[in-house]
Design a protein around this motif. Structure first.
Motif, PDB file in Angstrom:
ATOM      1  N   PRO A 191       0.822  -1.220   0.000  1.00  0.00           N
ATOM      2  CA  PRO A 191       0.000   0.000   0.000  1.00  0.00           C
ATOM      3  C   PRO A 191       0.854   1.268   0.000  1.00  0.00           C
ATOM      4  CG  PRO A 191      -0.185  -1.158   2.107  1.00  0.00           C
ATOM      5  CD  PRO A 191       0.545  -2.070   1.163  1.00  0.00           C
TER       6      PRO A 191
ATOM      7  N   ALA B 226       0.919  -2.387   5.706  1.00  0.00           N
ATOM      8  CA  ALA B 226      -0.394  -1.748   5.819  1.00  0.00           C
ATOM      9  C   ALA B 226      -0.689  -1.368   7.262  1.00  0.00           C
ATOM     10  CB  ALA B 226      -1.475  -2.678   5.265  1.00  0.00           C
ATOM     11  N   LEU B 241      -8.396   1.177   3.371  1.00  0.00           N
ATOM     12  CA  LEU B 241      -7.231   0.301   3.464  1.00  0.00           C
ATOM     13  C   LEU B 241      -7.639  -1.095   3.949  1.00  0.00           C
ATOM     14  CD1 LEU B 241      -4.141   0.189   3.142  1.00  0.00           C
ATOM     15  CD2 LEU B 241      -3.955   0.845   5.542  1.00  0.00           C
ATOM     16  N   HIS B 244      -8.854  -3.148   1.171  1.00  0.00           N
ATOM     17  CA  HIS B 244      -7.714  -3.650   0.404  1.00  0.00           C
ATOM     18  C   HIS B 244      -7.117  -4.874   1.098  1.00  0.00           C
ATOM     19  CE1 HIS B 244      -3.347  -2.855  -1.112  1.00  0.00           C
ATOM     20  NE2 HIS B 244      -3.957  -3.732  -1.872  1.00  0.00           N
TER      21      HIS B 244
END
Lengths: 563, 453
Positions: A191, B226, B241, B244
């Motif tokens: 990310p 993350a 997030l 994801h």
């Protein structure tokens, strides 16, 4: 059941018979309201109120450009990626709201291993920087590649984490290059790479013109913002070095870097993307014109028209240094075979150019409103549409809002002896009070473009009658399309709307009221020389682009359950 | 189970070289003493849920069946469903109650989620909107997807989708606001995803490949990345997030399944289909829908997923259909009179819906066919597209629901009941206990019992 009847297209011709709209021009629709906190009355708000920053997902083009820059490897064109989602007209706005789906995770994984294997095997740009397998090479690669991929130095914990991934791969598969491969593949799925975490992590802003509670974007965040905004890709080493030296949060040193990036070739990408989205040209890839109505129609037409318009804009903005208002009056276009076929029947057109050249267009064709890409895009499959074209000018070029069409729009009369052209047929929409509020606002713009059909071919008559291309835009009368172009070029909202559009795509959201100060100042800057390069530089230097509301990283709520 | 071959089926047969052919194994059904269907390992066969969705509504006068009750008379628009009518019920006369703030947008969100849309046009910016709640497929997937390799599969047929107005017009399946599951438009890509290298056929040996473990350890490192990022985010970005991360976990589980013999029900009809063609030329819409429907059917027969959605065409889609003179959306507003072309398009779409049902009915399973254990909701973004109405909404519910659905019945609401009742019926037919469903004006606590057994 094939009919070739001329009754079509009422829908978009019959926009907006509701809503309260004053008779006078655009004020009621203009998104610029009364100016808040303007104590000195100069028409510019005295302070900026910073807006919240959000996590932004890389667009498809940012992903592809960045992967190429990082690895020297091209993501294969056939590789499907998480789709971009356009919202309020811009992919960058949509991608600041959306996330990565389960399918997208799979697609990014697949793409990452394709690229990583190729890079580990060939290292085309000599990016690894050390002899693979030599002592310390893996760790130094993790640090250098990680800094570029994550757009900031890695923390020690991250170095340890990714070095372990690489060591595990190298020993499991028995080759040192597998270590490189899995580090690259992994970082390209992280990310930290797929999202831009520009959150306003810098110092509190201490300025008379910025309301309290604002934070600067820090140097690394600025490097990322500048590179993605101007070049549509991850920052290069020069920008990252500038960030490391603290030069991107200092107004004086920032300007030099900004000017360097805007002067580089990659800046062309941002201008192409801006005009592609403002003119809605991506749709041209899917638009299928009716071949019975338009003999020029083919699957090659739309994409080629799009290329020509964007090539023209790029040439004007970067090679000719043409002011933005002239984009609506200049009699030029970049030629390709499809555009040439549209131009071929223009009266007085001298076909002397070669493909890829910026050529003179016929007298009737002046500026981007008469470019076939604009005309074909804002039309129907088998007819032109004065209303769609008028709506495009109002909403996309002048940033005025047009209400949704009413639910049942009624029918447009078919062409007849009394009403042979669109002008007469649309008359009722401009005289019926229920429809006139919008149609009187939209149609006179589009009627000036009626001498160009649904694929942009010039014509003087429709159904045997002469087309009358006269009209009026907010009090300015004109005789034809060229006159409309001049009226748009002179329109008081033209420059501020370009500023708004660029600001929206650069920040990934619709500007808030608190950012009107930046919009007004940028408009003033742009009006000075009307050059896109000037606007790009000043945008990156502007308050609105450099500050964010202080981030509010909240503790997980009970509902979320801290993971 | 396919009782008749339509003209278009025949056409595809003629092009069979480029289409999927399903290699069905010997019919090998297992019944317990009560005659109930079971998988080979004795677990009950699962129920499946699907949505078939198209843009631009219907012509209500030609859509609503002229008679009600069991064995109702098919309307002109529903004629293509004749071969599969024993599985199809029609509900008419119901209204979307979540408001009609914006034509097409409101109907899409209302019928798919039972909740109001969220407008996203700050300060008069060009229009956009999104969902406020998950779409029905994801509500159901939450309860029944457990352990299947794919929580749900999304396909799309027409690529003429409105892409500038936010997620509502772009995507069918939503997990929440601005959080959606994009459809696959390519039959080949769908095939590769489900039946490609990651497919674990029944009774196969685990794959020995050290790269699989390494891929999982990469995903672990990403998850740690993350977690670092998550700490810096506000609540909204944190949700994005987390979504994801949900996808990353799903991928990790699928990789793990390749490494160990998975404990999946071994289903008699499951077999890897042959790989489809890349494109289908002139009859792209029909053939793409047929081929992808067959892949979906086999994906469910192999228990790769239990939930699917087919966005045949998007809301406000300008799809050009054969033998019409304009895009679909434009025609709904512009074609005068009784709109014969619009009606012909609705018939065309129903032919394609029938093809989907035929594909599900062609897979034998237990004592019947796959379609017997499906619940399929079919609807659109508006009722009469010309006027953007959301009353007297067009809704079909197909499949046997494992015996929970009353089929071949037309219920016409006398009082404009809430369409969310149909959605709650689907939930209950799937065997899910839920007291109420929907939000705002779309909230209901009663199902449409007329289509439930």
């Amino acid at each position: 059941m094939t009919h070739r009847t001329p009754w079509l297209l009422l829908f978009s011709l019959a926009l907006g018979c509701e809503g309260t709209i004053g008779d006078s021009a655009s004020r009621d629709r203009d998104p610029t309201p009364e100016i808040p906190n303007d104590d000195d009355g100069d028409g510019i708000a005295d302070v900026t109120i910073a807006a919240p920053a959000t996590l932004r997902r890389l667009t498809q083009s940012q992903y592809r450009n960045s992967v190429r820059a990082l690895t020297g490897i091209e993501v294969p064109e056939a590789t499907a990626l998480e789709p971009d989602t356009a919202s309020n007209g811009f992919v960058s706005v949509g991608n600041a709201r959306t996330t990565i789906s389960a399918r997208g995770v799979e697609q990014y994984e697949e793409a990452a291993y394709v690229v990583a294997a190729a890079m580990a095997a060939t290292d085309p740009g000599d990016r690894i920087g050390c002899e693979v397998g030599s002592a310390g090479c893996l760790e130094s690669f993790v640090r250098s590649f990680g800094r570029r991929a994550f757009r900031r130095p890695l923390t020690e914990a991250e170095v340890t984490r990714w070095r372990a991934v690489g060591e595990d791969a190298a020993s499991t598969l028995g080759t040192a290059s597998a270590g490189i491969e899995f580090v690259v593949a992994g970082m390209l799925q992280s990310p930290h790479f797929l999202f831009r975490a520009e959150l306003g992590s810098g110092d509190s802003v201490d300025s008379d013109t910025v309301a309290e509670g604002a934070r600067q974007f820090d140097d690394w965040e600025m490097a990322s913002r500048i590179a993605f905004t101007v070049c549509d890709e991850t920052p290069d080493d020069a920008l990252l070095d500038a960030a490391a030296a603290g030069e991107l949060t200092n107004e004086r040193t920032l300007r030099g870097h900004v000017e360097r990036v805007v002067a580089s070739d990659c800046a062309r990408r941002s201008v192409r993307t801006l005009f592609d989205e403002v003119f809605g040209l991506a749709e041209l890839a899917h638009v299928t014109k009716d071949p019975e109505t338009y003999p020029l129609a083919s699957s090659a037409l739309g994409p080629a028209l799009r290329d020509s318009l964007l090539d023209t804009v790029e040439r004007w903005a970067f090679d000719e240094e043409r002011p933005y208002d002239e984009f609506f009056t200049a009699r030029q276009a970049v030629l390709n075979s499809q555009v040439a076929s549209v131009f071929a029947t223009d009266p007085g057109y001298a076909d002397v150019g070669a493909e890829g050249e910026l050529v003179e267009t016929a007298t009737a064709r002046a500026g981007l409103l008469t470019h076939p890409a604009t005309l074909a895009r804002h039309s129907h499959a088998e007819a032109s549409s004065p209303t769609l074209r008028g709506k495009f000018v109002r909403t996309s070029l002048l940033c005025q809002s047009v209400p949704a069409p009413p639910d049942d729009v009624g029918e447009l009369p078919e062409p007849n002896a009394d009403a042979p052209t669109m002008r007469e047929r649309l008359e009722s929409h401009r005289t019926n009070p229920a429809c006139a509020s919008c149609h009187a606002f939209l149609d006179p713009i589009g009627l000036a473009l009626e001498q160009f059909d649904g694929v942009g071919v010039f014509r003087e008559t429709e159904n045997g009658a002469r087309i009358d291309p006269t009209g009026e835009l907010d009090g300015v009368l004109y005789d034809d399309a060229a006159g409309l172009g001049q009226a748009v070029a002179d329109h008081p909202d033209l420059m501020s709307c370009l500023v708004r559009n660029l600001y929206r795509t650069a920040t990934g959201r619709i500007e808030t009221l608190g950012e009107e100060r930046t919009i007004a100042l940028l408009t003033r800057d742009l009006e000075r020389d009307r050059l896109l390069r000037t606007l790009l530089v000043e945008l990156l230097m502007s308050e609105g682009f450099r500050v964010a509301e202080a981030p509010t990283a909240e503790e997980p709520t009970a509902e979320e359950g801290g993971e | 189970m396919r009782t008749s071959f339509s003209r278009r089926m025949f056409l595809r047969g003629a092009m069979a070289g480029s289409a999927v052919t399903l290699a069905l194994p010997t019919f090998d059904l297992l019944l317990n003493e009560n005659g109930d269907a079971f998988a080979q390992d004795g677990a009950p066969l699962p129920k499946r849920f699907g949505i078939f969705y198209w843009g631009n509504g219907v012509r209500p006068a030609q859509w609503n069946p002229p008679s009600t009750g069991v064995g109702y008379t098919l309307s002109p628009a529903l004629q293509p469903l004749a071969p599969v009518r024993r599985w199809v019920s029609c509900v008419s006369g119901m209204n979307i109650r979540t408001g009609n703030e914006r034509g097409h947008h409101a109907g899409t969100v209302g019928i798919l989620s039972g909740a109001p849309m969220i407008p996203q046009d700050p300060r008069g910016a060009p229009y956009a909107s999104t969902f406020s709640a998950p779409s029905l497929d994801q509500v159901i997937a939450d309860r029944i997807a457990m352990g299947t390799p794919f929580r749900s599969l999304e396909i799309g047929i027409s690529e003429s989708v409105v892409r500038g107005e936010g997620s509502t017009l772009g995507y069918l399946s939503h997990n929440g606001p601005d959080d959606f599951n994009p459809p696959e438009y390519s039959p080949r890509a769908l095939f590769d995803r489900v039946f490609g290298a990651s497919f674990v056929a029944p009774d196969t040996d685990p794959v020995i490949d050290p790269r699989l473990r390494l891929r999982r350890s990469v995903l672990d490192a990403i998850t740690e990345d993350a977690a670092d990022l998550r700490r810096r985010l506000g609540a909204g970005d944190r949700r994005r997030l987390d979504q994801h991360l949900t996808g990353i976990r799903a991928l990790e589980e699928r990789i793990a399944a390749l490494e160990s013999m998975p404990e999946r029900p071994s289903l008699a009809s499951c077999a890897r289909p042959t790989s489809p063609a890349d494109s289908y030329g002139r009859d792209e819409l029909v053939l793409r829908n047929q081929v992808m429907s067959e892949i979906l059917a086999m994906a469910m027969a192999c228990d790769q997923t239990r939930v699917f959605s087919n966005m045949f065409s998007g809301s406000v889609s300008g799809t050009r259909y054969p033998d019409t003179s304009g895009g679909h959306h434009g025609l709904t507003h512009d074609e005068p009179g009784d709109q014969p072309m619009v009606q012909a398009i609705t018939v065309f779409i129903m032919e394609c819906f029938a093809d989907l049902l035929q594909a599900l009915a062609a897979v034998p399973e237990g004592d019947g066919v796959l379609l017997d254990r499906c619940v399929i909701l079919a609807s659109s973004d508006t009722s009469d597209a010309r006027a953007h109405t959301i009353n007297d909404y067009p809704v079909l519910v197909a499949g046997g629901g494992g015996g929970a659905l009353r089929t071949d019945v037309h219920y016409r609401s006398p009082s404009g009941e809430n369409t969310s009742k149909i959605l709650l019926s689907c939930i209950r037919a799937m065997g899910i206990e839920m007291g109420s469903f929907g939000r705002g004006g779309g909230e209901v606590s009663e199902a449409c019992t007329e289509i439930l057994v």
